[in-house]
Write an enzyme that holds these catalytic residues in place. Structure first.
Site, PDB file in Angstrom:
ATOM      1  N   THR A   1      -4.322   6.321   2.132  1.00 34.17           N
ATOM      2  CA  THR A   1      -4.422   7.737   2.244  1.00 34.17           C
ATOM      3  C   THR A   1      -4.861   8.549   1.403  1.00 34.17           C
ATOM      4  O   THR A   1      -4.634   9.683   1.044  1.00 34.17           O
ATOM      5  CB  THR A   1      -3.127   8.251   2.846  1.00 34.17           C
TER       6      THR A   1
ATOM      7  N   GLU B   1       1.008  -1.020   0.094  1.00 30.17           N
ATOM      8  CA  GLU B   1      -0.200   0.009   0.302  1.00 30.17           C
ATOM      9  C   GLU B   1       0.792   1.166   0.050  1.00 30.17           C
ATOM     10  O   GLU B   1       1.722   1.557   0.912  1.00 30.17           O
ATOM     11  CB  GLU B   1      -0.867   0.067   1.166  1.00 30.17           C
TER      12      GLU B   1
ATOM     13  N   LYS C   1     -10.896  -0.704   6.196  1.00 29.77           N
ATOM     14  CA  LYS C   1      -9.910  -0.435   6.833  1.00 29.77           C
ATOM     15  C   LYS C   1     -10.442  -0.049   8.381  1.00 29.77           C
ATOM     16  O   LYS C   1     -11.316   0.762   8.485  1.00 29.77           O
ATOM     17  CB  LYS C   1      -9.110   0.422   6.589  1.00 29.77           C
TER      18      LYS C   1
ATOM     19  N   ARG D   1       1.006  10.014   1.722  1.00 28.21           N
ATOM     20  CA  ARG D   1       1.760  10.806   2.493  1.00 28.21           C
ATOM     21  C   ARG D   1       2.657  11.823   1.983  1.00 28.21           C
ATOM     22  O   ARG D   1       3.186  12.496   2.845  1.00 28.21           O
ATOM     23  CB  ARG D   1       1.759   9.802   3.939  1.00 28.21           C
TER      24      ARG D   1
END
Length: 215
Positions: free
Chosen positions: A69, A41, A129, A45
């Site tokens: 994210t 993943e 998640k 960020r």
């Protein structure tokens, strides 16, 4: 979509990666693959995330790559444009869930409460998640949150506070598809070029998943 999630479930552990330098993309992928972990993943960020994903898609297609994210429409479009196989978010945003469905990107929104889980399921989410898994209460909390929805068979990727030492507790829950964690390929390890360390941690994580599932 179910076949994709089955692939993630078969692997059982998702390295959650924040990579600052796109030049490290290929050595990182090779370190994970050498450790028997063909999954990552790549989180939004960092500014390098999109370039990293585009590079991995082109040069290491054997690595099953997700985009993490995803917090806004721009990140969602970038994930699709960079050929991410799936997307994830730390929280629930109805617009992002709808947007992912509209562009055909398999997507796992983040949830931490029954209300968020119910809303995600209502929008068609079958995988979520659970974040931040550790401070949200651990496996017992997820079990309690998911219980009223068990007949709808949602699946989860707990992330945040998951380690090699406790992943067996998470995988003991039938609703947990896989666990996610940053310990396999930390930002410091990547920046320091510690590829052998990442390979060793990937191999150990794969072995821990196998042991947790009874070999």
């Amino acid at each position: 979509m179910s076949a994709l999630f089955d692939r993630i479930g078969a692997i059982g552990v998702v390295p959650v990666i924040a990579i600052e330098d796109a030049a490290a993309a290929l050595p990182l992928a090779d370190a994970l693959l050498e450790g028997g972990l063909p999954l990552a993943e790549i989180t939004f960020r960092t500014r390098a995330a999109a370039e990293v994903m585009a590079t991995l898609h082109e040069r290491r297609p054997e690595l099953l790559m997700g985009a993490g994210t995803i917090l806004d429409e721009a990140s969602l479009r970038a994930a699709k444009d960079c050929h991410a196989a799936f997307g994830l978010a730390p929280g629930y945003d109805a617009a992002i869930v709808a947007g992912a469905a509209a562009i055909g990107l398999p997507f796992a929104p983040g949830i931490m409460t029954p209300s968020e889980l119910g809303a995600a399921i209502k929008q068609g989410a079958t995988l979520c998640k659970f974040f931040p898994a550790g401070i949200a209460g651990g496996p017992k909390a997820l079990s309690g949150i998911a219980a009223p929805f068990a007949h709808l068979t949602p699946r989860f990727i707990p992330t945040g506070g998951v380690t090699e030492g406790n992943l067996a507790e998470w995988l003991a829950l039938t609703s947990v598809l896989a666990v996610g964690g940053t310990w396999i390929a930390t930002t410091a390890d990547i920046a320091g070029g510690r590829w052998a360390d990442i390979t060793a941690k990937a191999r150990a994580a794969v072995a821990a998943v196998r042991a947790a599932r009874g070999g």
